[in-house]
Design an enzyme around this catalytic site. Structure first.
Site, PDB file in Angstrom:
ATOM      1  N   SER A 115      -2.955  -9.091  -2.757  1.00 37.89           N
ATOM      2  CA  SER A 115      -2.214  -7.883  -2.375  1.00 37.89           C
ATOM      3  C   SER A 115      -2.826  -7.224  -1.143  1.00 37.89           C
ATOM      4  CB  SER A 115      -2.147  -6.889  -3.531  1.00 37.89           C
ATOM      5  OG  SER A 115      -3.447  -6.578  -3.991  1.00 37.89           O
ATOM      6  N   VAL A 162       0.836  -1.208   0.000  1.00 37.17           N
ATOM      7  CA  VAL A 162       0.000   0.000   0.000  1.00 37.17           C
ATOM      8  C   VAL A 162       0.870   1.257   0.000  1.00 37.17           C
ATOM      9  CG1 VAL A 162      -1.726   1.308   1.296  1.00 37.17           C
ATOM     10  CG2 VAL A 162      -1.910  -1.178   1.134  1.00 37.17           C
ATOM     11  N   ARG A 178      14.438  -2.609   9.094  1.00 41.35           N
ATOM     12  CA  ARG A 178      14.807  -3.495   7.979  1.00 41.35           C
ATOM     13  C   ARG A 178      14.950  -2.726   6.659  1.00 41.35           C
ATOM     14  NH1 ARG A 178      11.143  -7.672   9.113  1.00 41.35           N
ATOM     15  NH2 ARG A 178       9.554  -6.277   8.327  1.00 41.35           N
ATOM     16  N   HIS A 224     -10.086  -6.304  -6.185  1.00 41.48           N
ATOM     17  CA  HIS A 224     -11.110  -7.059  -5.455  1.00 41.48           C
ATOM     18  C   HIS A 224     -12.405  -7.042  -6.282  1.00 41.48           C
ATOM     19  CE1 HIS A 224      -8.598  -7.353  -2.050  1.00 41.48           C
ATOM     20  NE2 HIS A 224      -9.243  -6.618  -1.178  1.00 41.48           N
ATOM     21  N   CYS A 250     -10.736  -2.107   2.422  1.00 41.80           N
ATOM     22  CA  CYS A 250     -10.806  -2.034   0.960  1.00 41.80           C
ATOM     23  C   CYS A 250     -12.134  -2.567   0.410  1.00 41.80           C
ATOM     24  CB  CYS A 250      -9.642  -2.794   0.330  1.00 41.80           C
ATOM     25  SG  CYS A 250      -9.162  -4.287   1.212  1.00 41.80           S
TER      26      CYS A 250
HETATM   27  O1  25A Z   1      -0.140  -6.029  11.331  1.00 43.57           O
HETATM   28  P1  25A Z   1      -1.358  -6.303  10.478  1.00 43.57           P
HETATM   29  O2  25A Z   1      -2.513  -5.379  10.818  1.00 43.57           O
HETATM   30  O3  25A Z   1      -1.745  -7.739  10.445  1.00 43.57           O
HETATM   31  O4  25A Z   1      -0.931  -5.905   8.982  1.00 43.57           O
HETATM   32  C1  25A Z   1      -0.283  -6.816   8.151  1.00 43.57           C
HETATM   33  C2  25A Z   1       0.073  -6.195   6.858  1.00 43.57           C
HETATM   34  O5  25A Z   1      -1.067  -5.711   6.196  1.00 43.57           O
HETATM   35  C3  25A Z   1      -0.635  -4.758   5.230  1.00 43.57           C
HETATM   36  C4  25A Z   1       0.780  -4.383   5.523  1.00 43.57           C
HETATM   37  O6  25A Z   1       1.681  -5.097   4.623  1.00 43.57           O
HETATM   38  C5  25A Z   1       0.957  -4.972   6.913  1.00 43.57           C
HETATM   39  O7  25A Z   1       2.304  -5.296   7.144  1.00 43.57           O
HETATM   40  N1  25A Z   1      -1.610  -3.694   5.311  1.00 43.57           N
HETATM   41  C6  25A Z   1      -1.842  -2.764   6.252  1.00 43.57           C
HETATM   42  N2  25A Z   1      -2.898  -2.012   5.957  1.00 43.57           N
HETATM   43  C7  25A Z   1      -3.358  -2.460   4.777  1.00 43.57           C
HETATM   44  C8  25A Z   1      -4.433  -2.110   3.905  1.00 43.57           C
HETATM   45  N3  25A Z   1      -5.284  -1.135   4.180  1.00 43.57           N
HETATM   46  C9  25A Z   1      -2.527  -3.522   4.362  1.00 43.57           C
HETATM   47  N4  25A Z   1      -2.717  -4.171   3.241  1.00 43.57           N
HETATM   48  C10 25A Z   1      -3.734  -3.797   2.463  1.00 43.57           C
HETATM   49  N5  25A Z   1      -4.585  -2.819   2.770  1.00 43.57           N
HETATM   50  P2  25A Z   1       2.519  -4.369   3.462  1.00 43.57           P
HETATM   51  O8  25A Z   1       3.416  -5.363   2.876  1.00 43.57           O
HETATM   52  O9  25A Z   1       1.616  -3.606   2.601  1.00 43.57           O
HETATM   53  O10 25A Z   1       3.354  -3.253   4.192  1.00 43.57           O
HETATM   54  C11 25A Z   1       4.171  -3.484   5.242  1.00 43.57           C
HETATM   55  C12 25A Z   1       4.789  -2.085   5.526  1.00 43.57           C
HETATM   56  O11 25A Z   1       4.788  -1.850   6.922  1.00 43.57           O
HETATM   57  C13 25A Z   1       6.132  -1.571   7.298  1.00 43.57           C
HETATM   58  N6  25A Z   1       6.390  -1.975   8.656  1.00 43.57           N
HETATM   59  C14 25A Z   1       6.246  -3.192   9.189  1.00 43.57           C
HETATM   60  N7  25A Z   1       6.644  -3.192  10.467  1.00 43.57           N
HETATM   61  C15 25A Z   1       7.049  -1.943  10.731  1.00 43.57           C
HETATM   62  C16 25A Z   1       6.879  -1.150   9.579  1.00 43.57           C
HETATM   63  N8  25A Z   1       7.196   0.122   9.533  1.00 43.57           N
HETATM   64  C17 25A Z   1       7.694   0.686  10.646  1.00 43.57           C
HETATM   65  N9  25A Z   1       7.906   0.014  11.774  1.00 43.57           N
HETATM   66  C18 25A Z   1       7.622  -1.289  11.870  1.00 43.57           C
HETATM   67  N10 25A Z   1       7.859  -1.952  13.005  1.00 43.57           N
HETATM   68  C19 25A Z   1       6.935  -2.363   6.316  1.00 43.57           C
HETATM   69  O12 25A Z   1       8.266  -1.946   6.254  1.00 43.57           O
HETATM   70  C20 25A Z   1       6.211  -2.097   5.031  1.00 43.57           C
HETATM   71  O13 25A Z   1       6.524  -0.845   4.520  1.00 43.57           O
HETATM   72  P3  25A Z   1       9.404  -3.072   6.377  1.00 43.57           P
HETATM   73  O14 25A Z   1      10.652  -2.355   6.376  1.00 43.57           O
HETATM   74  O15 25A Z   1       9.092  -3.947   7.592  1.00 43.57           O
HETATM   75  O16 25A Z   1       9.236  -4.007   5.140  1.00 43.57           O
HETATM   76  C21 25A Z   1      10.049  -3.809   4.016  1.00 43.57           C
HETATM   77  C22 25A Z   1      10.051  -5.071   3.222  1.00 43.57           C
HETATM   78  O17 25A Z   1      10.349  -6.206   4.056  1.00 43.57           O
HETATM   79  C23 25A Z   1       9.558  -7.342   3.718  1.00 43.57           C
HETATM   80  N11 25A Z   1       8.992  -7.849   4.947  1.00 43.57           N
HETATM   81  C24 25A Z   1       7.954  -7.329   5.627  1.00 43.57           C
HETATM   82  N12 25A Z   1       7.714  -8.063   6.720  1.00 43.57           N
HETATM   83  C25 25A Z   1       8.615  -9.072   6.746  1.00 43.57           C
HETATM   84  C26 25A Z   1       9.440  -8.947   5.609  1.00 43.57           C
HETATM   85  N13 25A Z   1      10.437  -9.781   5.349  1.00 43.57           N
HETATM   86  C27 25A Z   1      10.646 -10.801   6.198  1.00 43.57           C
HETATM   87  N14 25A Z   1       9.918 -10.981   7.319  1.00 43.57           N
HETATM   88  C28 25A Z   1       8.897 -10.129   7.650  1.00 43.57           C
HETATM   89  N15 25A Z   1       8.171 -10.322   8.771  1.00 43.57           N
HETATM   90  C29 25A Z   1       8.514  -6.868   2.772  1.00 43.57           C
HETATM   91  O18 25A Z   1       8.698  -7.516   1.527  1.00 43.57           O
HETATM   92  C30 25A Z   1       8.692  -5.364   2.651  1.00 43.57           C
HETATM   93  O19 25A Z   1       8.672  -4.968   1.307  1.00 43.57           O
HETATM   94  O1  L14 Z   2      -8.613  -4.195   7.314  1.00 45.99           O
HETATM   95  O2  L14 Z   2      -5.930  -9.432   3.889  1.00 45.99           O
HETATM   96  O3  L14 Z   2      -7.772  -2.832   5.876  1.00 45.99           O
HETATM   97  O4  L14 Z   2      -6.995  -8.598   2.182  1.00 45.99           O
HETATM   98  C1  L14 Z   2      -7.796  -5.146   4.316  1.00 45.99           C
HETATM   99  C2  L14 Z   2      -7.214  -6.229   3.479  1.00 45.99           C
HETATM  100  C3  L14 Z   2      -6.962  -6.261   6.362  1.00 45.99           C
HETATM  101  C4  L14 Z   2      -6.342  -7.319   5.488  1.00 45.99           C
HETATM  102  C5  L14 Z   2      -7.887  -3.950   6.337  1.00 45.99           C
HETATM  103  C6  L14 Z   2      -6.645  -8.567   3.370  1.00 45.99           C
HETATM  104  C7  L14 Z   2      -7.108  -4.990   5.629  1.00 45.99           C
HETATM  105  C8  L14 Z   2      -7.173  -7.487   4.242  1.00 45.99           C
END
Ligand code: 25A
Ligand code: L14
Length: 353
Positions: A159, A15, A40, A253, A129
């Site tokens: 996604s 996103v 990271r 979607h 979404c």
């Molecule tokens: O915690 P939740 O609520 O369950 O959310 C889960 C995921 O949902 C997505 C988002 O994933 C989130 O991590 N999400 C949230 N809102 C959403 C929405 N409305 C949604 N998806 C759809 N609609 P994402 O992949 O889109 O984005 C993740 C981003 O969050 C940053 N992040 C994570 N932890 C953080 C943080 N930023 C600051 N502080 C923290 N502690 C994350 O940055 C990314 O920008 P990053 O540096 O952690 O990730 C960079 C690359 O690293 C890879 N990666 C991510 N997680 C892991 C990983 N690699 C290995 N292990 C992991 N656990 C990814 O490929 C990313 O590109």
């Molecule tokens: O609540 O996994 O905004 O497709 C929407 C997408 C939660 C995850 C939210 C998914 C997200 C959901």
């Protein structure tokens, strides 16, 4: 004219990267941008309008001098850091589910309830979404005929679960197609829900679970559609039920929606006319030319596409629709940037100044 300092939290994610694109196109006057992610990704270089911006690690101090902060790094990050951003004078547009049902937080789809922004106290939530695209399609019908009930089944792209889930689907497909790994033996680590115990392959599959299970055996994603619809439409009496399904689509979607209007007199033709004139919606409905919304055609578009509009065969006020949108744009990044544009238009970024 006032120009804003903008921060994107989760800038490297599925996103966040789209939020950056939407900020490149926005009419919002921008002074500066700041891209924040976890340690990271700190040091990684991203582009903004041909300039290189270095990703910084998110800390509470990141928000000093920030006017608008767009969050999409998961609910846990928003819970901790959104209040820190507000404390430092920023207005937060949050993409996660964390604050959506908080009575002090407006939940906004600008085409539907922009007026709710006036009540904000620093945090504004962007709906789920699946809810957003349903609201864009149903609000014009609700305004004209009222809505008694909504039954929706979703066909959601991977996604929505983030960048890593997209990689998971691609890897599974490669292993199935190139290495003949049997579908049931594909290794899954994230889907259907990162936080749940068991994981199942999504390649060539359909999984009737998005997010974890909750009350009455509905999943949280299904509850989000129910509760958020009532909050956005400001009507607790609308009957809503959802079944949310993940399909092996990367982006876009799709939703099969059944509605019953309160007033009688609606026709498919009248509903098509309403959709044609509705902000943010595009009618794609011509069976003679096999024209109907498709996930693939929605990619990169900000609109919500509506078609297959039919009367129910048995219920007088019943209608069926097929509604498709780019879940990362209208479903997340665009709706968030659009909220920021509305805040600017209504002079609500710094209402006290
Ligand atoms: O915690 P939740 O609520 O369950 O959310 C889960 C995921 O949902 C997505 C988002 O994933 C989130 O991590 N999400 C949230 N809102 C959403 C929405 N409305 C949604 N998806 C759809 N609609 P994402 O992949 O889109 O984005 C993740 C981003 O969050 C940053 N992040 C994570 N932890 C953080 C943080 N930023 C600051 N502080 C923290 N502690 C994350 O940055 C990314 O920008 P990053 O540096 O952690 O990730 C960079 C690359 O690293 C890879 N990666 C991510 N997680 C892991 C990983 N690699 C290995 N292990 C992991 N656990 C990814 O490929 C990313 O590109
Ligand atoms: O609540 O996994 O905004 O497709 C929407 C997408 C939660 C995850 C939210 C998914 C997200 C959901």
């Amino acid at each position: 004219m006032r120009k804003y300092n903008i921060a994107v939290v989760g800038a490297t994610g599925a996103v966040g990267t789209r939020m950056i694109e939407m900020l490149e196109e926005t009419t919002l006057p921008i002074q500066s941008v700041k891209f924040l992610a976890s340690a990271r990704s700190a040091g990684k270089e991203l582009k903004f309008k041909n300039e290189t911006v270095v990703v910084e690690e998110l800390t509470p101090e990141s928000f000093v001098g920030v006017d608008i902060a767009l969050f999409s790094a998961g609910g846990g990050i928003s819970k901790v850091f959104a209040p820190e951003a507000v404390k430092r004078g920023a207005v937060v547009v949050d993409n996660t589910s964390h604050f959506r049902m908080d009575p002090n937080v407006p939940l906004v789809v600008p085409e539907v309830n922009e007026h709710a922004l006036k009540e904000h106290k620093g945090i504004i939530a962007c709906p789920n979404c699946s809810t957003i695209q349903m609201m864009v399609a149903l609000e014009p019908i609700r305004k004209e005929y009222g809505l008694d009930r909504v039954i929706v089944s979703t066909y959601q792209a991977v996604s929505g679960a983030g960048a890593r889930a997209m990689e998971e689907l691609k890897r599974e497909l490669r292993e199935f197609l190139n290495e003949d790994v049997p579908l049931q033996e594909l290794q899954a680590d994230i889907l259907p829900a990162g936080g749940d115990k068991r994981h199942f392959p999504i390649a060539m599959n359909a999984l009737a679970q998005i997010d974890v299970f909750a009350e009455d055996d509905y999943t949280y994603e299904e509850w989000k559609m129910v509760n958020e619809t009532k909050k956005i439409m400001e009507d607790d009496t609308i009957k809503v039920a959802a079944t949310c399904v993940r399909v092996p689509v990367l982006t876009g979607h799709s939703e099969s929606i059944y509605i019953e209007t309160q007033k009688s007199g609606a026709t498919p033709e009248a509903i098509k006319e309403l959709i044609t004139n509705a902000p943010g919606a595009v009618l794609e409905d011509d069976p003679a030319t096999q024209t109907y919304p498709q996930a693939v055609n929605s990619i990169g578009r900000k609109e919500t596409f509506v078609g297959r509009i039919r009367r129910d065969l048995d219920v007088e006020n019943g209608f069926h629709l097929w509604v498709v949108s780019d879940n990362l744009l209208k479903g997340a990044a665009w709706n968030s940037v659009q909220i920021a544009e509305s805040l600017h238009k209504l002079d609500l970024v710094h209402p006290s100044k």
